[in-house]
Design a protein around this motif. Structure first.
Motif, PDB file in Angstrom:
ATOM      1  N   SER A 217      41.786  39.754  45.656  1.00 27.94           N
ATOM      2  CA  SER A 217      41.438  41.122  45.723  1.00 27.94           C
ATOM      3  C   SER A 217      42.472  41.801  44.748  1.00 27.94           C
ATOM      4  O   SER A 217      43.462  41.266  44.608  1.00 27.94           O
ATOM      5  CB  SER A 217      41.376  41.929  46.923  1.00 27.94           C
ATOM      6  N   ALA A 218      42.345  43.111  44.339  1.00 28.04           N
ATOM      7  CA  ALA A 218      43.172  43.985  43.773  1.00 28.04           C
ATOM      8  C   ALA A 218      43.018  45.349  43.899  1.00 28.04           C
ATOM      9  O   ALA A 218      41.523  45.751  44.301  1.00 28.04           O
ATOM     10  CB  ALA A 218      43.158  43.661  42.456  1.00 28.04           C
ATOM     11  N   LYS A 219      43.547  46.252  43.752  1.00 22.69           N
ATOM     12  CA  LYS A 219      43.547  47.659  43.682  1.00 22.69           C
ATOM     13  C   LYS A 219      43.562  48.307  42.375  1.00 22.69           C
ATOM     14  O   LYS A 219      44.352  47.842  41.638  1.00 22.69           O
ATOM     15  CB  LYS A 219      44.516  48.426  44.606  1.00 22.69           C
ATOM     16  N   THR A 220      42.420  49.249  42.055  1.00 23.84           N
ATOM     17  CA  THR A 220      42.623  49.650  40.546  1.00 23.84           C
ATOM     18  C   THR A 220      43.627  50.708  40.587  1.00 23.84           C
ATOM     19  O   THR A 220      43.917  51.456  41.589  1.00 23.84           O
ATOM     20  CB  THR A 220      41.258  50.392  40.176  1.00 23.84           C
ATOM     21  N   ASP A 221      44.212  50.782  39.619  1.00 25.09           N
ATOM     22  CA  ASP A 221      45.013  52.159  39.346  1.00 25.09           C
ATOM     23  C   ASP A 221      44.501  53.228  38.739  1.00 25.09           C
ATOM     24  O   ASP A 221      43.285  53.256  38.496  1.00 25.09           O
ATOM     25  CB  ASP A 221      46.312  51.607  38.209  1.00 25.09           C
ATOM     26  N   ALA A 222      45.204  54.174  38.263  1.00 27.66           N
ATOM     27  CA  ALA A 222      44.655  55.735  37.744  1.00 27.66           C
ATOM     28  C   ALA A 222      43.518  55.228  36.761  1.00 27.66           C
ATOM     29  O   ALA A 222      42.722  56.209  36.414  1.00 27.66           O
ATOM     30  CB  ALA A 222      45.648  56.425  37.103  1.00 27.66           C
ATOM     31  N   ALA A 223      43.894  54.338  35.717  1.00 26.34           N
ATOM     32  CA  ALA A 223      42.961  54.142  34.666  1.00 26.34           C
ATOM     33  C   ALA A 223      41.832  53.202  35.043  1.00 26.34           C
ATOM     34  O   ALA A 223      41.117  52.887  34.192  1.00 26.34           O
ATOM     35  CB  ALA A 223      43.726  53.302  33.443  1.00 26.34           C
ATOM     36  N   GLY A 224      41.832  52.884  36.170  1.00 28.41           N
ATOM     37  CA  GLY A 224      40.547  52.147  36.660  1.00 28.41           C
ATOM     38  C   GLY A 224      40.861  50.579  36.425  1.00 28.41           C
ATOM     39  O   GLY A 224      40.055  49.807  36.633  1.00 28.41           O
ATOM     40  N   VAL A 225      42.273  50.200  36.004  1.00 24.57           N
ATOM     41  CA  VAL A 225      42.511  48.702  35.731  1.00 24.57           C
ATOM     42  C   VAL A 225      42.811  48.045  37.070  1.00 24.57           C
ATOM     43  O   VAL A 225      43.405  48.479  37.849  1.00 24.57           O
ATOM     44  CB  VAL A 225      43.624  48.758  34.748  1.00 24.57           C
ATOM     45  N   TYR A 226      42.366  46.793  37.101  1.00 24.94           N
ATOM     46  CA  TYR A 226      42.709  45.997  38.320  1.00 24.94           C
ATOM     47  C   TYR A 226      43.206  44.532  37.950  1.00 24.94           C
ATOM     48  O   TYR A 226      43.052  44.171  36.577  1.00 24.94           O
ATOM     49  CB  TYR A 226      41.404  45.741  39.146  1.00 24.94           C
ATOM     50  N   ASP A 227      44.125  43.943  38.498  1.00 30.11           N
ATOM     51  CA  ASP A 227      44.469  42.555  38.074  1.00 30.11           C
ATOM     52  C   ASP A 227      44.352  41.852  39.461  1.00 30.11           C
ATOM     53  O   ASP A 227      45.497  42.071  40.328  1.00 30.11           O
ATOM     54  CB  ASP A 227      46.140  42.627  37.386  1.00 30.11           C
TER      55      ASP A 227
END
Length: 152
Positions: free
Chosen positions: A55-65
């Motif tokens: 899993s990952a959490k998206t940042d303010a730009a909607g990006v996940y890793d």
């Protein structure tokens, strides 16, 4: 005697130290999540294959890793974003983990409640049993896997 017990516990705890991981081979996966063309901040993205999940959490730009990457090949994906109103957790002792929040969000009584957590994404993306999101992770990984979600 007490010394021997402590030494046995230390030895048992260190038994796997330094040994290579025997888990499945994973590759790097990242991308962007948008809803109606706008980045989704704070969403949890889950990749699940038959033998592994990440899993990952998206940042303010909607990006996940993805933490730990994903297994190459077919993966089911679900993306969740919960809104938890201020005071919704009042009266609950101890910390609440993500699984408990997901269970509360899926609870019909809490879903009707004005104070419980609310799922902000449609079930076709956020419900692990109903998700329409299926992807094939490339063998080499590294390619962006983007999700353009639609509210309608």
């Amino acid at each position: 005697m007490r010394y021997n017990v402590i030494m046995m516990l230390v030895a048992a705890a260190c038994a796997g130290c330094g040994s290579p991981s025997t888990g499945p081979s994973t590759v790097s996966v990242q991308g962007t999540v948008t809803l109606d063309g706008k980045p989704v901040e704070g969403a949890d993205v889950y990749f699940i294959s038959g033998q592994f999940s990440s899993s990952a959490k998206t940042d303010a730009a909607g990006v996940y890793d993805l933490v730990g990457g994903a297994i190459p090949g077919p993966n089911t994906v679900y993306i969740s974003k919960l809104s938890i109103p201020a005071g919704a957790m009042a009266g609950i002792d101890g910390a609440i983990d993500e699984g408990q929040m997901m269970a509360m969000a899926g609870d019909p009584a809490l879903a009707r409640s004005k104070s419980g957590p609310k799922q902000l994404l449609p079930p076709r993306y956020s419900d692990p049993g109903k998700t329409e999101l299926k992807v094939s992770v490339p063998d080499a990984g590294g390619e962006a896997i983007d999700f353009g979600l639609e509210s309608k």
